[in-house]
Scaffold this motif. Structure first.
Motif, PDB file in Angstrom:
ATOM      1  N   ILE A 227      37.786  35.946  20.962  1.00  0.00           N
ATOM      2  CA  ILE A 227      38.917  36.605  21.629  1.00  0.00           C
ATOM      3  C   ILE A 227      39.164  37.971  20.993  1.00  0.00           C
ATOM      4  O   ILE A 227      39.452  38.954  21.685  1.00  0.00           O
ATOM      5  N   ALA A 228      39.015  38.048  19.665  1.00  0.00           N
ATOM      6  CA  ALA A 228      39.243  39.316  18.967  1.00  0.00           C
ATOM      7  C   ALA A 228      38.258  40.382  19.434  1.00  0.00           C
ATOM      8  O   ALA A 228      38.641  41.516  19.728  1.00  0.00           O
ATOM      9  N   SER A 231      39.084  41.469  22.976  1.00  0.00           N
ATOM     10  CA  SER A 231      40.247  42.349  23.020  1.00  0.00           C
ATOM     11  C   SER A 231      39.866  43.770  22.634  1.00  0.00           C
ATOM     12  O   SER A 231      40.368  44.737  23.214  1.00  0.00           O
ATOM     13  N   LEU A 234      38.365  45.334  25.594  1.00  0.00           N
ATOM     14  CA  LEU A 234      39.407  45.653  26.575  1.00  0.00           C
ATOM     15  C   LEU A 234      40.110  46.947  26.189  1.00  0.00           C
ATOM     16  O   LEU A 234      40.366  47.811  27.037  1.00  0.00           O
ATOM     17  N   ASN A 235      40.402  47.091  24.907  1.00  0.00           N
ATOM     18  CA  ASN A 235      41.042  48.323  24.410  1.00  0.00           C
ATOM     19  C   ASN A 235      40.172  49.534  24.681  1.00  0.00           C
ATOM     20  O   ASN A 235      40.647  50.579  25.122  1.00  0.00           O
ATOM     21  N   TRP A 258      36.894  36.479  31.460  1.00  0.00           N
ATOM     22  CA  TRP A 258      38.063  36.914  30.685  1.00  0.00           C
ATOM     23  C   TRP A 258      38.262  38.418  30.855  1.00  0.00           C
ATOM     24  O   TRP A 258      39.341  38.891  31.198  1.00  0.00           O
ATOM     25  N   LEU A 259      37.171  39.157  30.632  1.00  0.00           N
ATOM     26  CA  LEU A 259      37.273  40.619  30.700  1.00  0.00           C
ATOM     27  C   LEU A 259      37.512  41.083  32.135  1.00  0.00           C
ATOM     28  O   LEU A 259      38.306  41.997  32.379  1.00  0.00           O
ATOM     29  N   ARG A 262      41.202  40.742  33.062  1.00  0.00           N
ATOM     30  CA  ARG A 262      42.139  41.624  32.365  1.00  0.00           C
ATOM     31  C   ARG A 262      41.872  43.102  32.637  1.00  0.00           C
ATOM     32  O   ARG A 262      42.801  43.889  32.712  1.00  0.00           O
TER      33      ARG A 262
END
Lengths: 302, 470
Positions: A227-228, A231, A234-235, A258-259, A262
């Protein structure tokens, strides 16, 4: 007596299968498909892995050792892609014809200039390959180079059918060149499209079509995304937006999904090799489907 | 042309000052015409210039393309001309090192460990020492020697600073016809788990049958020959081994030829894309000469007992592996079991310890036993990196017949008993090269009391990429 009879029968079945056609064991389906294109009905091809398997993670299963025993020729990617299991097949097969250095041991990556040769070799960088990125099959120009070399290897291993292999090779290359021209025209809109890849599996495809990869979901090659790490991707996308996230048929879909949710971009499954999708049932289908899927996702993203 | 222009310019200037009216208009018109004609010419020239420029650019481009093509071709030629990777390291052997360590907690002392009903096998079969202990560090070196042979060398460094050679053998590469041979020191191919190195086991220790029948793992100095049947995709492997009988259940004898021999057959294949299996049957026949073990006699005084005779072990093994589409990255399941049966036939003696008020007088008489045991284990990977496992061990001391000269009370360890053990583990592997494990075992190996064993373990692998055996 009975044992003798069994041995004799086994030997008989063995020699029958060996003489009927050239037995080829392909480590990955793309080379199996290419061997079939070039070898026609003079060869019998078995694939050691399928498009739904991660070629890095395979085990030396009993059936593979048995297949290596009878193979007249191995056609593999090389560049350490099969390092986890091929050495055991070679060792346990008791087969002299396919050992390294023999004409029956064919490694595709020897005939292509490899991208991404690592600057340093350290496991801290993940599953890196010293020779360079081994996923060469996603650029049809590489397939053409390998086809030239594989055809010559076939002629060496099975000299009696040289003319046949040459004819098949010429025919294949004519069709392949025409197909490349078609794919390049079709894929023109993909030039400059920004993507995210799950595994570092597509440098050759990106190079060929002019795609721009900004991130991979795996924090390091061969390391499952957390998940880290997702994320962090995503950032990154909030600064440099991407149009789609691509994964290979064998990859677990959760990280891409997931990606995709989001970042609000489509998740694209690429066949990666022959058999990865129903449409990618031949080498031609592999590229047709890859480009169609990329174009479709590009349209959705617009 | 320029001169004419200048002249007409002068004329114009002169005209404006000298003449007026019609003349002036005429001159103006003339100049306008000249201007137009010049502009047209200049435009023409400019167009021609642009054309030539474009042509030159195109030529450049073509040259560039030709260059890059040539470059590509030369690259291809370079690759093709260099068929094998010419790294310096390619000639060096593959070196790998295993680092392992454990932290153990057990309710009974490992120093008093014994498996009830069975002649002790000696060696490292007891659970790991309490508290922190370094596991076995393993240094492995292997490489092809030449086109015909491969060599493998494994040094095991035990936590007590002793160094042992675990494996040191040469192996043929491609004798052809499915034949391969090896010579040196190697783990026997009997059973399934026997030739798997301890760092690749799914639990921190070996099953009870391996501890009591093979002294953990059977390794010997000798030769092995294997033959693979030329079947399509079904594995049929037959093999035979001859050795010096270096380790339990054999003992080395001062004798020419071999002391221990083994034969094995393996059959395996795929049920479908997701399921693979292998089954095996093995036989190990050895001879033991004064194979000693420490015990106490009927009076509770320490003595050393010795067995001499024949030991024959049969092993049946089976393993089934499942992974969706054969891709074990996310989920996988492994079920594995082995059954062993051993007959020992010969003489048993206890050392004369009467001097230290013992009751053993060095008498020897016949000893016959028929014993068996099995284990069944399953390991399930429920998500990437994480696995859980369960194992059940069961043994039966079966029939033990002592000759008339021997007193059962002098051999307390041989009293009838059925040891058993249940083990559960969870392990986490951040990568292919590192693993952490937690294990709990309820061990009823001892007839007296059940031992609760808890251990934490790490296993790390450095260096060359290990191979994934089935």
């Amino acid at each position: 007596m009975k044992i003798k009879l069994i041995f004799a029968m086994l030997a008989l079945t063995g020699s029958f299968s060996a003489h009927a056609a050239l037995n080829i064991l392909a480590c990955e389906p793309e080379w199996g498909a290419l061997a079939q294109e070039l070898g026609g009905d003079k060869v019998k091809v078995a694939n050691a892995t399928s498009a739904l398997q991660d070629p890095h993670r395979i085990e030396a299963r009993p059936s593979l050792i048995a297949r290596a025993r009878n193979a007249d020729m191995l056609v593999c990617t090389g560049a350490e892609l099969e390092i986890g299991w091929l050495p055991i097949l070679l060792r346990d097969s008791g087969n002299a014809a396919i050992q390294p250095g023999q004409p029956g041991n064919f490694e595709a990556t020897r005939y292509v200039a490899l991208l991404e040769k690592p600057q340093r070799l350290d496991r801290a960088d993940g599953d890196v390959h010293a020779a360079g990125n081994p996923h060469i099959q996603t650029d049809p120009h590489n397939i053409a180079l390998v086809a030239d070399a594989m055809s010559k290897a076939l002629e060496t291993v099975d000299a009696a059918n040289t003319a046949y292999y040459q004819a098949r090779h010429d025919d294949f290359m004519a069709r392949w060149r025409a197909a490349i021209a078609r794919w390049e025209t079709q894929a023109a809109p993909l030039k400059g499209v920004v993507i995210v890849a799950q595994h570092q599996a597509y440098p050759y495809l990106e190079n060929w079509l002019g795609l721009k990869q900004v991130a991979t979901l795996e924090p390091k090659p061969g390391v499952e995304p957390s998940i880290a790490s997702l994320s962090a991707v995503l950032n990154k996308l909030s600064i440099t937006p991407a149009k789609m996230v691509v994964r290979s048929a064998y990859n677990d879909d959760r990280a891409s999904a997931w990606l995709s949710q989001r970042a609000n971009i489509p998740a694209v499954v690429l066949p990666f090799t022959v058999g990865g999708t129903p449409a990618a049932n031949t080498l031609f289908g592999l590229f047709d489907d890859t480009i169609n899927r990329l174009l479709a996702a590009d349209k959705v993203a617009k | 042309m320029k001169r004419k222009l200048i002249a007409s310019g002068i004329l114009m200037m002169l005209g404006t000052s000298a003449y007026a009216g019609d003349d002036l208009a005429e001159i103006r018109q003339e100049i306008q015409q000249m201007k137009a004609s010049y502009e047209a010419r200049i435009q023409q020239l400019e167009a021609r210039l642009a054309q030539t420029e474009a042509a030159a650019k195109q030529a450049d481009k073509k040259a560039e393309q030709a260059d890059s093509k040539a470059e590509q071709a030369s690259q291809v030629a370079a690759v093709a001309a260099q068929p094998a990777p010419s790294k310096e390291s390619a000639f060096n052997p593959a070196v790998s090192l295993i680092l392992a360590g454990t932290m153990n907690h057990s309710s009974l002392s490992p120093s008093t460990y014994a498996i009830g009903g069975f002649i002790p096998s000696g060696g490292e079969v007891a659970p790991n020492a309490r508290g922190f202990s370094l596991g076995e560090s393993e240094l492995a070196i292997s490489a092809n020697i030449d086109p015909d042979y491969r060599g493998n060398f494994v040094l095991a460094m035990a936590p007590d600073n002793t160094v042992g050679i675990e494996n040191a053998f040469v192996q043929t590469l491609g004798l052809g016809h499915g034949l391969s041979a090896q010579a040196g020191r190697f783990y026997s191919s009997i059973g399934y788990l026997n030739n798997v190195h301890s760092h690749a086991w799914d639990f921190t220790d070996a099953p009870l049958v391996y501890k009591s029948f093979l002294g953990n793992q059977y390794a010997d100095d000798g030769v092995q020959v294997k033959w693979l049947a030329p079947t399509e995709s079904l594995l049929v492997e037959l093999g035979a081994e001859l050795g010096s009988g270096r380790s339990f259940p054999a003992t080395t004898k001062d004798k020419n030829g071999s002391v221990a021999g083994a034969v094995f057959a393996h059959v395996g294949g795929d049920y479908d894309d997701s399921n693979s299996w292998r089954a095996g049957l093995s036989y190990l026949g050895t001879g033991a000469q004064d194979r000693t073990y420490a015990d106490v006699d009927a009076a509770g005084v320490a003595t050393t007992n010795a067995f001499s005779g024949k030991s024959k072990t049969w092993i049946g093994d089976f393993i089934w592996k499942w992974a969706p589409n054969g891709n074990a990255t996310v989920n996988s399941l492994k079920i594995q079991g082995e059954y062993m049966h051993r007959n020992e036939d010969g003489n048993l003696a206890c050392l004369d310890n009467s001097a230290s008020t013992g009751v053993c007088t060095g008498v020897a008489d016949t000893y016959t036993s028929s014993q068996s045991g099995w284990y069944l284990q399953s390991v399930y990977q429920f998500m990437p990196h994480w696995r859980v496992g369960l194992r059940h061990d069961s043994m039966s001391s079966g029939s033990v017949v002592l000759g008339a000269g021997l007193t059962a009370a002098d051999f307390p360890i041989l009293a009838a008993y059925s040891p058993s053990r249940n083990t559960a583990m969870v392990d986490y592997s951040p990568s292919e090269f590192s693993r952490f494990r937690v294990q709990y075992a309820r061990d009823a190996s001892r007839p007296t009391e059940t031992d609760n064993q808890f251990s934490l373990q790490y296993i790390m692998s450095l260096g060359a990429h290990g191979a994934h055996t089935f």
